[in-house]
Design an enzyme around this catalytic site. Structure first.
Site, PDB file in Angstrom:
ATOM      1  CD  GLU A  11      13.690   2.282  -1.474  1.00  0.00           C
ATOM      2  OE1 GLU A  11      14.439   2.461  -2.471  1.00  0.00           O
ATOM      3  OE2 GLU A  11      12.652   2.940  -1.296  1.00  0.00           O
ATOM      4  CD  GLU A  24       5.765   2.738 -10.459  1.00  0.00           C
ATOM      5  OE1 GLU A  24       6.342   3.200  -9.461  1.00  0.00           O
ATOM      6  OE2 GLU A  24       6.135   1.687 -11.017  1.00  0.00           O
ATOM      7  N   GLY A  58       9.522  -1.666 -15.257  1.00  0.00           N
ATOM      8  CA  GLY A  58       9.691  -2.371 -13.980  1.00  0.00           C
ATOM      9  C   GLY A  58       8.442  -3.148 -13.574  1.00  0.00           C
ATOM     10  NE  ARG A  59       3.835   1.165 -14.438  1.00  0.00           N
ATOM     11  CZ  ARG A  59       4.745   2.120 -14.639  1.00  0.00           C
ATOM     12  NH1 ARG A  59       5.850   2.131 -13.943  1.00  0.00           N
ATOM     13  NH2 ARG A  59       4.538   3.058 -15.537  1.00  0.00           N
ATOM     14  CE  LYS A 111      12.694   6.351  -6.968  1.00  0.00           C
ATOM     15  NZ  LYS A 111      13.012   5.718  -8.248  1.00  0.00           N
ATOM     16  CG  HIS A 141     -15.157 -11.483   8.874  1.00  0.00           C
ATOM     17  ND1 HIS A 141     -16.340 -11.772   9.519  1.00  0.00           N
ATOM     18  CD2 HIS A 141     -14.976 -12.447   7.933  1.00  0.00           C
ATOM     19  CE1 HIS A 141     -16.841 -12.892   9.009  1.00  0.00           C
ATOM     20  NE2 HIS A 141     -16.034 -13.313   8.048  1.00  0.00           N
ATOM     21  CE  LYS A 145      13.870  -0.652 -17.249  1.00  0.00           C
ATOM     22  NZ  LYS A 145      12.634  -0.138 -17.814  1.00  0.00           N
TER      23      LYS A 145
END
Ligand code: F6P
Length: 531
Positions: A211, A352, A266-267, A497, A383, A205
């Site tokens: 990254e 978030e 973004g999410r 960041k 399990h 965005k």
């Protein structure tokens, strides 16, 4: 004390929690054979059974009173009207508009639909060209693989949805998702790919995320190492961004930059051009069905009375446990391996959005907000951590998500899987108390009375998955209205960041190490091998 915790609605719920301490789910079912029907509803292809919760009509009434006290109806109208619901960034939140059709919207928002339609048309055209091989790589070979490079909301939504739907809908182009700064993520992906037939989508965005840009640069170099021509980049890289000018500056061709607006968080962006890998990997018609499923949930959410409104009820039940039973965790267990990334997707969506302790007006909250969301697919999870769900000290509410028709011919697998899913919610509810004569009675004791919701989809299709995601989006928003927080900003991720940049400069010997603490410096020394 805040206005919220002082309110009569809040205090009524506290009293209800005292009363409900004597409540037994098992007794409630034994006393009322209609309980399952009373606390169940269907919307947009999803059946929700919320009967295994510590609720009765009085509790539900008190929760609805809290919703009314907190102005949830007005808050939903504000979302629908395109008002500024994200004041710290001065934006509306219009992700739901991306799946709307003419006539769904109020006021001026209709004017945005042509622009949204144009972007969809572009997604349709270009994905068709890639799938049919009309659009090819620099050396004339058709694309076989797409690598989406993005992180957070620019990765989790399309990666989860592709994983969920790829068995049913595969259009022929394989999609891969690279997010992590750790180079192994990219390297593992690239090791099986041919540069001549690989198309990259740089999804960001902001188009500034460290990254993503680091991975994109390394991917570019990988391509150039093989194709040996700078011009190849323009044929092998697409971008999706709300900063198209930055994508073009990076080297992406104008017609391969797919924009979306900053009013899509973004999410919440899987519905936007961030869904491009889905269009290519599953085919554009599947993407349209995905949007249509979410739209069906939107229509239910925007128009249903709160007493039968699935996102609102899920939100209120969550508030009941977080704020009145002090449950600070919530488990999401999909009993379908295709949904194995869904808990990770919901972690970003919910934590978030609502992992905040500052109200929308800048006050500290004096109540807890978002619980920790986590989960893994069943039956695997039985399990590993289910022991804790059954006998651990915390009470952890669970959402079980199951698909009736598994979409494969292995009927017995599916019967066992679903039997296990139902067995877990029933066991959590019933618990176990053996006769005192059993020498292991204390060890085998299970308190039971542990709450869960069960969501059933008939099949896992683009439409039902779309509806499921929209359900949790709206649940998240409603909870933010009760907690009086901004669900659409994320200031808490910024400081890390900034500090990572400071540390990198110290690591490289250019930064000022005197600003660092001794623990960080000792760790740095070990990493550099100077200690
Ligand atoms: O760091 C958090 C975050 O900003 C998320 O909100 C977002 O989804 C992710 O990073 C990726 O951001 P972008 O799409 O701008 O690269």
């Amino acid at each position: 004390m805040s206005e919220l915790t002082q309110s009569a609605a809040w205090q009524r719920l506290q009293q209800q929690q005292q009363r409900m301490q004597a409540f037994s789910l098992a007794d409630a079912f034994a006393a009322d054979h209609g309980r399952a029907d009373q606390y169940a509803l269907s919307a947009a292809g999803i059946y929700l059974d919320f009967s295994k919760n510590h609720i009765d009509p009085t509790v539900l009434d008190a929760l609805l009173e809290l919703a009314s006290h907190c102005g949830v109806k007005h808050g939903i109208e504000r979302l629908y009207n395109g008002d500024i619901v994200n004041p710290s960034e001065e934006r509306p939140a219009l992700h739901w508009l991306l799946r709307a059709q003419a006539g769904d919207t109020a006021g001026e928002l209709d004017k945005l639909l042509p622009e949204i339609g144009e972007i969809k048309q572009h997604l349709d055209d270009v994905s068709q060209q890639v799938i049919t091989g009309r659009l090819r790589g620099y050396t004339g070979k058709p694309f076989t693989d797409v690598v989406n490079i993005g992180i957070g909301g620019s990765d989790l939504g399309p990666a989860m949805a592709y994983q969920a739907l790829r068995n049913e809908q595969l259009a022929g182009i394989r999609c891969h998702f690279v997010a992590n700064m750790c180079a192994h993520d990219l390297l593992e992906t690239l090791q099986d790919l041919d540069p001549h037939t690989t198309l990259f989508i740089v999804a960001s965005k902001s188009f500034t995320t460290l990254e993503t840009l680091q991975n994109a640069n390394t991917a570019k170099q990988w391509l150039l190492d093989s194709l040996q021509d700078e011009n190849a980049v323009a044929s092998h890289f697409f971008a999706v961004s709300s900063k198209p000018e930055l994508a073009r500056r990076w080297g992406i061709r104008e017609e391969f930059v797919f924009p979306f607006r900053d009013w899509v968080g973004g999410r919440y962006s899987v519905w936007s051009a961030i869904g491009l890998p889905l269009c290519i990997g599953l085919g554009y018609p599947a993407f349209e069905q995905f949007l249509a499923g979410a739209r069906a949930m939107d229509r239910h959410f925007f128009s249903s009375d709160f007493s039968v409104n699935m996102p609102v009820l899920l939100a209120l039940i969550g508030i009941w446990y977080s704020n009145f039973w002090h449950c600070d965790q919530h488990a999401i267990i999909p009993y379908d391996n295709r949904l194995r990334r869904f808990p990770a997707y919901l972690q970003q969506l919910m934590m978030e959005s609502n992992g905040k302790s500052c109200t929308i007006n800048g006050q500290r909250t004096d109540y807890t907000t978002c619980p920790a969301i986590w989960g893994e697919p069943g039956s695997n999870a039985q399990h590993s951590f289910f022991q804790l769900l059954h006998q651990g000290s915390p009470m952890i509410p669970v959402d079980f998500i199951a698909v009736c028709d598994g979409g494969h011919p292995h009927h017995e697998h599916q019967q066992w899987l679903l039997s296990n899913c139902l067995a877990q919610s029933r066991t959590l509810m019933l618990g176990q108390q053996l006769a005192g004569t059993d020498p292991l009675a204390a060890h085998k004791f299970m308190p039971g009375n542990r709450p869960s919701n069960t969501l059933l989809l008939q099949q896992l299709t683009p439409a039902t998955l779309g509806a499921l995601i929209a359900l949790y989006e709206h649940k998240t928003y409603v909870q933010s209205l009760i907690w009086n927080i901004n669900a659409f900003d994320q200031w808490g991720v910024e400081l890390g960041k900034t500090i990572s940049r400071q540390i990198k400069s110290v690591m490289e010997g250019t930064g000022d190490s005197r600003t660092m603490d001794s623990s960080t410096m000792a760790l740095l020394a070990r990493i550099r091998g100077t200690n």
